[in-house]
Design a protein around this motif. Structure first.
Motif, mmCIF file in Angstrom:
data_model
loop_
_atom_site.group_PDB
_atom_site.id
_atom_site.type_symbol
_atom_site.label_atom_id
_atom_site.label_comp_id
_atom_site.label_asym_id
_atom_site.label_seq_id
_atom_site.Cartn_x
_atom_site.Cartn_y
_atom_site.Cartn_z
ATOM 1 N N VAL A 207 -12.724 41.811 -16.908
ATOM 2 C CA VAL A 207 -14.265 41.423 -17.440
ATOM 3 C C VAL A 207 -14.935 40.445 -16.392
ATOM 4 C CG1 VAL A 207 -15.908 40.748 -19.079
ATOM 5 C CG2 VAL A 207 -14.112 42.291 -19.710
ATOM 6 N N PRO A 208 -14.562 39.160 -16.494
ATOM 7 C CA PRO A 208 -15.171 38.160 -15.519
ATOM 8 C C PRO A 208 -14.859 38.457 -14.106
ATOM 9 C CG PRO A 208 -13.127 37.304 -16.441
ATOM 10 C CD PRO A 208 -13.574 38.622 -17.359
ATOM 11 N N TYR A 209 -13.760 39.065 -13.851
ATOM 12 C CA TYR A 209 -13.597 39.524 -12.442
ATOM 13 C C TYR A 209 -14.720 40.463 -11.950
ATOM 14 C CZ TYR A 209 -10.964 40.302 -7.889
ATOM 15 O OH TYR A 209 -10.244 40.485 -6.821
ATOM 16 N N THR A 210 -14.864 41.502 -12.664
ATOM 17 C CA THR A 210 -15.956 42.382 -12.309
ATOM 18 C C THR A 210 -17.313 41.695 -12.075
ATOM 19 O OG1 THR A 210 -16.108 43.471 -14.439
ATOM 20 C CG2 THR A 210 -14.695 44.558 -12.959
ATOM 21 N N LEU A 211 -17.589 40.822 -13.306
ATOM 22 C CA LEU A 211 -18.736 40.155 -13.202
ATOM 23 C C LEU A 211 -18.813 39.261 -11.842
ATOM 24 C CD1 LEU A 211 -18.979 38.489 -16.854
ATOM 25 C CD2 LEU A 211 -20.668 40.253 -15.727
ATOM 26 N N GLY A 212 -18.189 38.794 -11.281
ATOM 27 C CA GLY A 212 -18.159 38.151 -10.041
ATOM 28 C C GLY A 212 -18.304 39.001 -8.860
ATOM 29 N N ALA A 213 -17.644 40.380 -8.890
ATOM 30 C CA ALA A 213 -17.960 41.144 -8.023
ATOM 31 C C ALA A 213 -19.307 41.590 -7.910
ATOM 32 C CB ALA A 213 -16.908 42.543 -8.219
ATOM 33 N N ALA A 214 -20.102 41.872 -9.355
ATOM 34 C CA ALA A 214 -21.434 42.188 -9.433
ATOM 35 C C ALA A 214 -22.137 40.982 -8.790
ATOM 36 C CB ALA A 214 -21.506 42.164 -10.874
ATOM 37 N N TRP A 215 -21.833 39.587 -9.099
ATOM 38 C CA TRP A 215 -22.679 38.536 -8.538
ATOM 39 C C TRP A 215 -22.649 38.813 -7.007
ATOM 40 C CZ3 TRP A 215 -19.812 32.993 -8.873
ATOM 41 C CH2 TRP A 215 -20.841 32.102 -8.352
ATOM 42 N N ALA A 216 -21.442 38.953 -6.335
ATOM 43 C CA ALA A 216 -21.432 39.362 -4.883
ATOM 44 C C ALA A 216 -22.416 40.263 -4.458
ATOM 45 C CB ALA A 216 -20.053 39.943 -4.393
ATOM 46 N N ARG A 217 -22.774 41.417 -5.344
ATOM 47 C CA ARG A 217 -23.887 42.409 -4.969
ATOM 48 C C ARG A 217 -25.352 42.011 -5.233
ATOM 49 N NH1 ARG A 217 -19.916 45.508 -7.940
ATOM 50 N NH2 ARG A 217 -21.467 45.817 -9.598
ATOM 51 N N GLY A 218 -25.341 40.543 -5.788
ATOM 52 C CA GLY A 218 -26.730 40.145 -6.034
ATOM 53 C C GLY A 218 -27.200 40.615 -7.347
ATOM 54 N N ALA A 219 -26.269 40.799 -8.562
ATOM 55 C CA ALA A 219 -26.582 41.197 -9.581
ATOM 56 C C ALA A 219 -27.367 40.294 -10.337
ATOM 57 C CB ALA A 219 -25.497 41.970 -10.356
ATOM 58 N N PHE A 220 -27.209 38.948 -10.012
ATOM 59 C CA PHE A 220 -27.383 37.616 -10.867
ATOM 60 C C PHE A 220 -28.543 36.854 -10.157
ATOM 61 C CE2 PHE A 220 -23.373 38.847 -12.703
ATOM 62 C CZ PHE A 220 -23.898 38.925 -14.004
ATOM 63 N N ALA A 221 -29.136 37.348 -9.032
ATOM 64 C CA ALA A 221 -30.332 36.912 -8.619
ATOM 65 C C ALA A 221 -31.186 36.080 -9.168
ATOM 66 C CB ALA A 221 -30.817 37.781 -7.597
ATOM 67 N N ARG A 222 -31.577 36.814 -10.331
ATOM 68 C CA ARG A 222 -32.398 36.280 -11.371
ATOM 69 C C ARG A 222 -31.817 35.529 -12.602
ATOM 70 N NH1 ARG A 222 -34.976 39.852 -14.013
ATOM 71 N NH2 ARG A 222 -33.427 41.751 -13.459
ATOM 72 N N ARG A 223 -32.226 34.703 -13.165
ATOM 73 C CA ARG A 223 -31.719 34.035 -14.460
ATOM 74 C C ARG A 223 -31.528 34.828 -15.730
ATOM 75 N NH1 ARG A 223 -31.516 28.412 -14.033
ATOM 76 N NH2 ARG A 223 -31.914 28.231 -16.543
ATOM 77 N N GLY A 224 -32.286 35.781 -15.852
ATOM 78 C CA GLY A 224 -32.347 36.467 -17.227
ATOM 79 C C GLY A 224 -30.863 37.235 -17.522
ATOM 80 N N PRO A 225 -30.389 37.670 -16.446
ATOM 81 C CA PRO A 225 -29.045 38.594 -16.967
ATOM 82 C C PRO A 225 -27.844 37.313 -17.268
ATOM 83 C CG PRO A 225 -29.680 39.438 -15.018
ATOM 84 C CD PRO A 225 -30.465 38.232 -15.118
ATOM 85 N N ALA A 226 -27.790 36.291 -16.601
ATOM 86 C CA ALA A 226 -27.012 35.124 -16.876
ATOM 87 C C ALA A 226 -27.484 34.474 -18.290
ATOM 88 C CB ALA A 226 -27.264 33.809 -15.714
ATOM 89 N N LEU A 227 -28.587 34.339 -18.482
ATOM 90 C CA LEU A 227 -29.041 34.031 -19.818
ATOM 91 C C LEU A 227 -28.515 34.748 -21.044
ATOM 92 C CD1 LEU A 227 -32.626 32.552 -19.256
ATOM 93 C CD2 LEU A 227 -30.617 31.208 -19.984
ATOM 94 N N LEU A 228 -28.737 36.087 -20.649
ATOM 95 C CA LEU A 228 -28.205 37.023 -21.688
ATOM 96 C C LEU A 228 -26.430 36.912 -21.856
ATOM 97 C CD1 LEU A 228 -28.783 39.415 -23.445
ATOM 98 C CD2 LEU A 228 -28.417 41.001 -21.404
ATOM 99 N N LEU A 229 -25.789 36.766 -20.738
ATOM 100 C CA LEU A 229 -24.392 36.483 -20.871
ATOM 101 C C LEU A 229 -24.278 35.246 -21.714
ATOM 102 C CD1 LEU A 229 -22.994 37.083 -17.238
ATOM 103 C CD2 LEU A 229 -22.502 38.383 -19.421
ATOM 104 N N LEU A 230 -24.873 34.237 -21.629
ATOM 105 C CA LEU A 230 -24.712 32.890 -22.308
ATOM 106 C C LEU A 230 -24.813 33.003 -23.625
ATOM 107 C CD1 LEU A 230 -23.802 29.974 -22.310
ATOM 108 C CD2 LEU A 230 -26.104 29.496 -21.776
ATOM 109 N N GLY A 231 -26.253 33.438 -23.880
ATOM 110 C CA GLY A 231 -26.729 33.664 -25.478
ATOM 111 C C GLY A 231 -25.640 34.703 -26.101
ATOM 112 N N GLY A 232 -25.564 35.848 -25.442
ATOM 113 C CA GLY A 232 -24.937 36.923 -26.126
ATOM 114 C C GLY A 232 -23.616 36.705 -26.532
ATOM 115 N N GLY A 233 -22.800 35.893 -25.294
ATOM 116 C CA GLY A 233 -21.458 35.612 -25.488
ATOM 117 C C GLY A 233 -20.909 34.339 -26.553
ATOM 118 N N ALA A 234 -22.009 33.592 -26.531
ATOM 119 C CA ALA A 234 -21.956 32.512 -27.506
ATOM 120 C C ALA A 234 -22.075 32.983 -28.778
ATOM 121 C CB ALA A 234 -22.843 31.460 -27.219
ATOM 122 N N ALA A 235 -23.089 34.020 -29.374
ATOM 123 C CA ALA A 235 -23.430 34.382 -30.599
ATOM 124 C C ALA A 235 -22.152 35.351 -31.047
ATOM 125 C CB ALA A 235 -24.727 35.231 -30.445
ATOM 126 N N ALA A 236 -21.566 36.082 -29.909
ATOM 127 C CA ALA A 236 -20.706 37.095 -30.151
ATOM 128 C C ALA A 236 -19.305 36.242 -30.877
ATOM 129 C CB ALA A 236 -20.129 37.927 -29.376
#
Length: 407
Positions: A207-236
């Motif tokens: 899971v985190p490994y593929t997130l890192g690969a997505a980061w390499a493709r520019g998936a986290f250029a904006r803060r929104g997806p990272a905020l979703l990971l932080l908030g959703g992961g903490a709540a879960a």
């Protein structure tokens, strides 16, 4: 003292000047923080006690469950896999662009992992044989070997995911996350076999490994997806711990019915998602801090020997514990049962001693982490390609400056 400061300042300036302008220093900082988290976490939640003439391993979390938040701070493996996926995906893409074969790329990356491992395995095989021949109790030797070799599962999983980078680099993290959830529902909800949980060793860290690969493709250029990971992961994570029956500790606790780490559970993976989101959010502040030459030099030097630090940190703790037995068998925070706040305070005072012993191990064994000389490096300039990753082809490192960390 002023002479030492001046020499360190000069070295830091050389390292800073020798770093390619395009290198993402925040990536190296995140890796360094992940390694330090693992080291400090092990030193704080692992204890050795003496009884019946033998050493036994235990954890302060057994008698002091209120220390569980310590594991939230220092269980940083998800960040390491995030950075690993990011660097491997970028490095493999650049290797292909430079005409480097998969075999050459994978061999080089895996060689960096396993050369230091061979050294620690060889040393401890000889040490274990010597202890047994010298009359040491088998329980003592088994405890020591377990502490040294059990963390190596992490490197095996990391190596397997690295080798599979061409297959998993574009995989959505939703799929391995679904596998982890399905396995946990089967095990805990429907009484499935416990061995099924070991599927999560691969799926959970994928899971985190593929997130890192997505980061390499520019998936986290904006803060929104990272905020979703932080908030959703903490709540879960909170929901799973409070209402799902998962333990609060994000590391294994001896004797506990369920471990969040061995194998990884859905709670551990959700917690890792939150960690990854936070790591992605602090990239820019970290990058600004890394512009300071002295700070960057510390991170770069740690990255040069990251595997050495990881592989020998338990040995350093055990060496201090063994030497302490020559003074007393009841040194607070070292040999005593971890069952009070006083033990925690005493253990904190031992951390600088552990660090000193680790420095000795680092000086002795870091040579095994140095890259082997090559006649031609066709991936020079590739982000994450090697010791001088990010350097334009043909540009040489300034004389006298250490190579920048191997990504």
């Amino acid at each position: 003292m002023s002479e030492v400061r001046d020499r360190w300042a000069a070295l830091a300036e050389r390292i800073d000047r020798g770093t390619p302008a395009g290198r993402d220093r925040a990536v190296d900082a995140l890796r360094a923080l992940a390694i330090l988290g693992v080291v400090l976490g092990h030193w704080l939640v692992t204890a050795l006690t003496t009884s019946d003439g033998a050493l036994h391993g235990t954890s302060p979390l057994v008698r002091m469950p209120w220390l569980a938040p310590v594991s939230w701070v220092f269980q940083t493996l998800a960040v390491f896999f995030l950075v690993g996926g990011h660097v491997a995906a970028r490095g493999y893409a650049s290797a292909r662009a430079h005409g480097v074969s998969y075999g050459a790329w994978a061999g080089r990356r895996l060689g960096r992992l396993f050369r230091p491992v061979a050294a620690v395995v060889a040393v401890w095989a000889v040490a274990a044989a010597g202890l047994l021949l010298g009359g040491a109790e088998w329980d003592t030797v088994r405890t020591l070997l377990t502490l040294v070799w059990s963390p190596l599962w992490f490197l095996l999983v990391f190596a397997a995911l690295t080798a599979a980078t061409p297959l998993v680099a574009r995989l959505s993290p939703v799929w391995p996350l679904a596998v982890v959830a399905g396995v946990d529902v089967w095990r805990f909800g429907f009484g499935g076999p416990q061995w099924a949980g070991w599927v999560n060793v691969a799926a959970g860290w994928l899971v985190p490994y593929t997130l890192g690969a997505a980061w390499a493709r520019g998936a986290f250029a904006r803060r929104g997806p990272a905020l979703l990971l932080l908030g959703g992961g903490a709540a879960a994570t909170a929901a799973l711990v409070l209402w799902g029956g998962y333990p609060a500790s994000m590391v294994g606790v001896p004797g506990a019915a369920i471990s969040n780490l061995n194998p990884p559970t859905l709670a551990a993976v959700a917690f890792g998602l939150a960690q990854c989101g936070l790591a992605l959010l602090v990239r820019e502040p970290l990058a600004r801090v890394m512009r300071r030459p002295r700070t960057w030099a510390k991170v770069a030097l740690l990255n040069l020997s990251a595997m050495t630090v990881f592989l020998w940190h338990q040995t350093s703790m055990m060496a201090v514990t063994a030497l302490g037995l020559l003074v007393s068998t009841d040194l607070p925070g070292l040999h005593t049962v971890p069952g009070s706040g006083g033990w925690v305070v005493a253990r904190l005072l031992w951390l600088p001693v552990f660090a000193g012993a680790l420095a000795v191990c680092w000086a002795a064994f870091r040579v095994h982490e140095r890259p082997r000389p090559r006649a031609v490096d066709r991936t020079a300039g590739a982000p994450g390609a090697g010791p001088e990753a990010g350097r334009p082809p043909g540009e040489r490192r300034p004389a006298g400056s250490p190579a920048v960390s191997r990504a």
